[in-house]
Design an enzyme around this catalytic site. Structure first.
Site, PDB file in Angstrom:
ATOM      1  N   ARG A 154       1.038  -1.353  -0.668  1.00 57.27           N
ATOM      2  CA  ARG A 154      -0.383  -0.466   0.263  1.00 57.27           C
ATOM      3  C   ARG A 154       0.869   1.585  -0.008  1.00 57.27           C
ATOM      4  O   ARG A 154       0.481   2.191  -0.138  1.00 57.27           O
ATOM      5  CB  ARG A 154      -0.726   0.102   0.974  1.00 57.27           C
ATOM      6  CG  ARG A 154      -2.186  -1.131   0.994  1.00 57.27           C
ATOM      7  CD  ARG A 154      -2.687  -0.705   2.110  1.00 57.27           C
ATOM      8  NE  ARG A 154      -2.371  -2.041   3.529  1.00 57.27           N
ATOM      9  CZ  ARG A 154      -3.244  -1.508   4.503  1.00 57.27           C
ATOM     10  NH1 ARG A 154      -4.121  -1.348   4.322  1.00 57.27           N
ATOM     11  NH2 ARG A 154      -2.622  -2.801   5.647  1.00 57.27           N
ATOM     12  N   GLY A 176       4.636 -14.994   8.721  1.00 54.10           N
ATOM     13  CA  GLY A 176       4.602 -13.804  10.316  1.00 54.10           C
ATOM     14  C   GLY A 176       5.961 -14.065  10.523  1.00 54.10           C
ATOM     15  O   GLY A 176       6.869 -14.090  10.097  1.00 54.10           O
ATOM     16  N   ASN A 196       1.228   1.459   7.388  1.00 52.69           N
ATOM     17  CA  ASN A 196       1.221   0.771   6.309  1.00 52.69           C
ATOM     18  C   ASN A 196       1.123   1.989   4.826  1.00 52.69           C
ATOM     19  O   ASN A 196       0.286   0.946   3.850  1.00 52.69           O
ATOM     20  CB  ASN A 196      -0.489   0.089   6.392  1.00 52.69           C
ATOM     21  CG  ASN A 196      -0.028  -0.907   7.908  1.00 52.69           C
ATOM     22  OD1 ASN A 196       0.886  -1.257   7.666  1.00 52.69           O
ATOM     23  ND2 ASN A 196      -0.926  -0.871   8.675  1.00 52.69           N
ATOM     24  N   ARG A 254      27.494  25.031  -1.312  1.00 51.52           N
ATOM     25  CA  ARG A 254      28.303  23.334  -1.336  1.00 51.52           C
ATOM     26  C   ARG A 254      29.391  22.890  -1.248  1.00 51.52           C
ATOM     27  O   ARG A 254      30.004  23.449   0.775  1.00 51.52           O
ATOM     28  CB  ARG A 254      28.063  23.203  -3.323  1.00 51.52           C
ATOM     29  CG  ARG A 254      27.485  23.431  -3.909  1.00 51.52           C
ATOM     30  CD  ARG A 254      28.087  24.193  -5.372  1.00 51.52           C
ATOM     31  NE  ARG A 254      28.303  22.632  -5.942  1.00 51.52           N
ATOM     32  CZ  ARG A 254      29.047  22.480  -7.313  1.00 51.52           C
ATOM     33  NH1 ARG A 254      28.891  23.397  -7.889  1.00 51.52           N
ATOM     34  NH2 ARG A 254      29.598  21.490  -7.927  1.00 51.52           N
ATOM     35  N   ALA A 297      37.750  45.744 -13.382  1.00 53.53           N
ATOM     36  CA  ALA A 297      36.359  45.597 -13.794  1.00 53.53           C
ATOM     37  C   ALA A 297      36.167  45.570 -15.681  1.00 53.53           C
ATOM     38  O   ALA A 297      36.930  45.435 -15.909  1.00 53.53           O
ATOM     39  CB  ALA A 297      34.814  46.678 -14.025  1.00 53.53           C
ATOM     40  N   ARG A 352      41.622  43.396 -21.041  1.00 52.38           N
ATOM     41  CA  ARG A 352      40.396  43.094 -22.212  1.00 52.38           C
ATOM     42  C   ARG A 352      41.058  43.324 -23.179  1.00 52.38           C
ATOM     43  O   ARG A 352      42.132  43.756 -23.254  1.00 52.38           O
ATOM     44  CB  ARG A 352      39.758  44.734 -21.712  1.00 52.38           C
ATOM     45  CG  ARG A 352      39.832  44.334 -20.208  1.00 52.38           C
ATOM     46  CD  ARG A 352      39.012  46.367 -19.973  1.00 52.38           C
ATOM     47  NE  ARG A 352      38.664  46.683 -17.969  1.00 52.38           N
ATOM     48  CZ  ARG A 352      38.029  48.016 -18.138  1.00 52.38           C
ATOM     49  NH1 ARG A 352      39.362  48.677 -18.029  1.00 52.38           N
ATOM     50  NH2 ARG A 352      38.424  48.101 -16.698  1.00 52.38           N
TER      51      ARG A 352
END
Length: 463
Positions: A15, A77, A227, A332, A422, A439
């Protein structure tokens, strides 16, 4: 060698609608079987045998060979399940044996220890662990006598007077091991189900003149199992509230419990605050003065005093004291954020050390890096730590200033008090105190964009 434990874990749980053994269905993120094993080990019991059946290979993989197992090929059982462990019992028969259900996760170490003490002091051949329920419907009733108990009556067999009894069988038993071995071979499947019932061992021992007793546990949920998925949800909610109650007793503040889920292994010091939507799992430790949440997932992570985490996911990480992180940050595994650092929004840190007082304010990825103290990362910085085959480390020393949209291509070292302009892509080491500008030269092509965008602009202006 100590006493024995047999845990019954062979059920399929149809179930539940799962392909794995029922006992591996989780309560607060921990398999029910692990709850039971943890309680046994907390009680000092280490000689465990797991009776497996459905999904045995999955169960073996989960257990990793740490515990002895036996196979129950047919589910006939509870008595039949214990029969499969006879060889295990014979190796340590001058002992006592605890039998537990692997899908009843709320057995606790205190009950296990106290029940064994009673079992020994009364000289019982068997001691049934019981509890009191205001509504005992569906459970076997304990029939007390002047000399212990005279038996267990199942619901369908009980008289009207016996149905009024509120003391029920939890499914947990302490046996004298030799006594158990002596009656297991006498069990018969003389019932409508054609199964071997473990409870019949109690009647057989009483018939032999042996004493059967009962330990009444104060734990009202000790017998609960599940169950189906609805039952599992109920176990999760009971466990969730029970864990939170323990933290409330220790001085942890909760402003609202919506979405708060805390695994039982988590440690939280009094004076910490847990906000809505927080999930704490594994070996997580939260120190006093911390504010965690809203909407954090913290797993196997240590958080130091007075740190604030807002909308953070952290896995196998360490955060020192007086750190502010979030919102929308991921730590992480193997990440460490040192005292006083600030990690702002939309930042991911992986396998890196962030130094004392360093600021990683926003829109940044730092992977496989060793960052010193008082470093400033501008917006949009990324470490290029992976070349498709290997991963390399980046080193940024104390007081460096990393300009916006800098790419640090590892392996690379930014020296102490160095500066990157930057928009630079840094591919070589930068000396202490230097400015690095890397750059490409800007090339202007007149009227190129006017022609390229003409149709797009015209289409927009027609709307």
């Amino acid at each position: 060698m100590g006493d024995n434990v047999i845990i019954l874990a062979g059920g399929q749980g149809k179930r539940m609608k799962t392909d794995k053994p029922k006992v591996l269905c989780e309560v607060l993120g921990i398999p029910m079987l692990r709850w039971v094993i943890n309680s046994c080990e907390d009680a000092g019991l280490e000689n465990l045998c797991i009776v497996k059946g459905f999904g045995a290979e999955i169960l073996d993989e989960y257990l990793g060979g740490k515990y002895e197992t036996v196979m129950q090929h047919e589910r006939l059982g509870t008595g039949h399940a214990v029969m499969q462990a006879v060889d295990f019992l014979k190796k340590n028969e001058d002992s006592h044996t605890l039998i537990l259900c692997g899908d009843a996760p709320f057995i606790d170490d205190y009950t296990i220890k106290e029940a064994l003490e009673l079992h020994k002091s009364e000289g019982n051949a068997v001691t049934v662990v019981t509890t009191q329920l205001s509504n005992p419907a569906g459970y076997g009733r304990i029939i007390r006598s002047e000399n212990g108990i005279s038996g267990i009556v199942e619901q369908k067999d009980a008289t009207p007077e016996q149905l009024m009894i509120c003391e029920i069988n939890s499914g947990c038993y302490w046996f004298e091991t030799k006594a158990l071995l002596g009656v297991l071979s006498k069990l018969t499947p003389n019932n409508a189900q054609g199964e071997y019932y473990l409870t019949d061992c109690i009647s057989l021992l009483i018939d032999e003149g042996r004493r059967a007793g009962a330990y009444l546990s104060d734990n009202p949920i000790i017998a609960l199992g599940a169950n189906d998925r609805r039952g599992l949800l109920k176990l999760n909610e009971l466990a969730r509230i029970s864990v939170i109650d323990g933290h409330l007793d220790n001085g942890v503040e909760f402003t609202c419990l919506d979405g708060v889920i805390i695994s039982p292994e988590v440690e939280i010091e009094g004076g910490a605050t847990i906000l809505p939507g927080v999930i704490l799992r594994g070996k997580t430790k939260i120190a006093k003065g911390c504010v965690i949440g809203p909407n954090c997932i913290i797993e196997d992570t240590v958080v130091g005093e007075n740190s604030v985490l807002n909308n953070v996911q952290a896995y196998e990480a360490e955060v020192e004291k007086n750190v502010k992180i979030g919102p929308f940050v991921q730590l992480r595994p193997n990440s460490k954020v040192l005292e006083g650092a600030k990690i702002g929004d939309f930042v991911e840190i992986k396998n890196s050390v962030i130094g004392k007082g360093t600021a990683v304010s926003h829109l940044t990825y730092i992977g496989d890096s060793d960052v010193g103290a008082n470093v400033n990362f501008g917006c949009g910085v990324a470490t290029a730590n992976y070349d498709g085959e290997n991963k390399f480390r980046t080193v940024v020393e104390d007081h460096a200033f990393i300009g916006c949209n800098t790419n640090l291509v590892a392996p690379v070292k930014i020296g102490k008090s160095a500066y990157t302009a930057a928009g630079s892509t840094i591919t070589g080491d930068v000396p202490d105190g230097a400015l690095a500008i890397e750059r490409g030269k800007t090339s202007i092509k007149d009227n190129y964009a006017t022609k390229k965008l003409k149709k797009r602009i015209e289409k927009f202006e027609k709307k």
